[in-house]
Design an enzyme around this catalytic site. Structure first.
Site, PDB file in Angstrom:
ATOM      1  N   GLY A 181      39.897  29.426  37.942  1.00  0.00           N
ATOM      2  CA  GLY A 181      40.953  28.725  37.223  1.00  0.00           C
ATOM      3  C   GLY A 181      41.177  29.155  35.799  1.00  0.00           C
ATOM      4  CB  CYS A 357      33.375  49.425  40.660  1.00  0.00           C
ATOM      5  SG  CYS A 357      33.322  48.911  42.394  1.00  0.00           S
TER       6      CYS A 357
END
Length: 386
Positions: A181, A357
């Site tokens: 959120g 990554c």
């Protein structure tokens, strides 16, 4: 992780074997040596590592690393060099043909399968992610243009999105794949909007209740994006499209079109790949993001035909390198408090994930795009924000 352990030997590297000679010649093209003295050189500690990598690609290489059968002081630099030399394109393991066929033929991101990544990855625990991420727990690429810290980079990214969406008080915003959120809280606090977030992670939904208790006008819905029917002034999706899959791209865009008001804007923030012919990395697919798939720009633009006008495309993929390295340093610093929860195999898996990554973004093998869409084209043109 209950992986088999190979018997260790004092001579894990045999320079006279054909497979070792072939692998050494490949690595030399990336200026990487076996058992060399530079921090990016590969230190072999057990037999079978090279054969495993040649036969199974990154799946074999990654599993061998997880088992401690090889090591590297600067794993991020190792992968940067390997990928810039395009060595992964030179090795086509026959054992991965099934993975490629399964990726292309099956809908691995169906409604039933969509919940798997939430259970296996995002539900590792809110405390674990809080120790790795910024103060707002933003698990996507930061924007480092004028930032010096991870917190600053993530706040800058959130504000960049708000400005690109041209948010105004009273608007209702849908966040598809809302994470913990962070965007909804920032947008509600700074731009006076109401937000609804969709997540497939129970841990994230539970965390969202804390934001609601603070009085913020945000709502977390534990549901698949395909089930949403309400209409919104703005829609955003930050780091979720990587879980949609090419067989669902058009359906995803149709959901967004259905839920976006005619004068609204939609911002898509997603990792992307350069080549449409490649499939998802088998190690990442097995251990980190089950059923994930990176899109190309053509995948995205094909999916929005007749539905949206592409107003803006912004690539700041190089910033993901900095973000991942910041996450890695946070993880390393806070690892002692999680030793009782996660075993050493998990620790090596997580290190391999973050640093491999980072190397891929540094090598510009993969990208980070933000695209802004409108339904009918912004009258007079869209004013680009940076």
């Amino acid at each position: 992780m209950n992986l088999p352990t190979l018997e260790r030997t004092s001579q894990p590297f045999n320079p006279t074997s054909s497979s070792h000679r072939f692998a050494a010649s490949l690595m030399a093209q990336a200026d990487i040596q076996f058992n060399g003295d530079r921090p990016w050189d590969m230190q072999l500690k057990a037999p079978g590592v090279i054969e495993n990598a040649l036969a199974r690609g990154n799946l074999g290489l990654g599993e061998s690393y997880m088992q401690g059968h090889w090591d590297c002081e600067q794993l991020d630099v190792f992968f940067t060099r390997l990928l810039r030399a395009q060595l992964h394109q030179r090795i086509k393991p026959t054992q991965l043909i099934y993975h490629a066929l399964r990726t292309r033929l099956l809908n691995r991101q169906s409604v039933k399968r969509a919940w798997e990544v939430g259970e296996k990855h995002y539900d590792l625990g809110n405390e674990f992610y809080a120790a790795m991420l910024d103060q707002r727990m933003t698990y996507t690429c930061g924007y480092w243009k004028d930032a010096c810290t991870l917190d600053e980079a993530q706040e800058a990214k959130l504000d960049l999105i708000c400005r690109k969406l041209q948010l105004a008080p009273g608007m209702r915003v849908l966040d598809i794949g809302c994470g913990w959120g962070s965007f909804m809280a920032y947008a509600a606090e700074h731009y006076g909007v109401e937000c609804v977030g969709l997540t497939i992670s129970k841990e994230q939904a539970d965390f969202g209740k804390r934001l609601i208790k603070k009085g913020l006008p945000v709502e977390f819905r534990l549901q698949d994006y395909r089930d949403e029917t309400e209409r919104f002034d703005r829609i955003v999706s930050i780091g979720m499209f990587e879980h949609v899959g090419r067989k669902n791209y058009r359906a995803y865009m149709e959901v967004v079109s259905r839920c976006l008001k005619d004068e609204g804007l939609f911002l898509l923030h997603t990792i992307g790949k350069n080549l449409g012919t490649t499939v998802s990395d088998p190690w990442i697919d097995k251990y980190i993001f089950p059923n994930g798939e990176l899109p190309t720009l053509s995948h995205i633009t094909d999916a929005v035909e007749t539905l949206f006008v592409v107003e803006d495309i912004h690539n700041f993929g190089a910033d993901y390198d900095k973000t991942l390295m910041a996450w890695y340093h946070n993880s390393e610093a806070n690892w002692p408090q999680f030793k009782g929860q996660f075993n050493p195999t998990f620790y090596r898996m997580w290190r391999y994930y973050l640093l491999s990554c980072a190397g891929a973004f540094r090598a510009r093998e993969i990208q980070l795009w933000q695209l802004v869409f409108s339904k009918q084209g912004v009258a007079g043109g869209y004013a680009r924000v940076s």
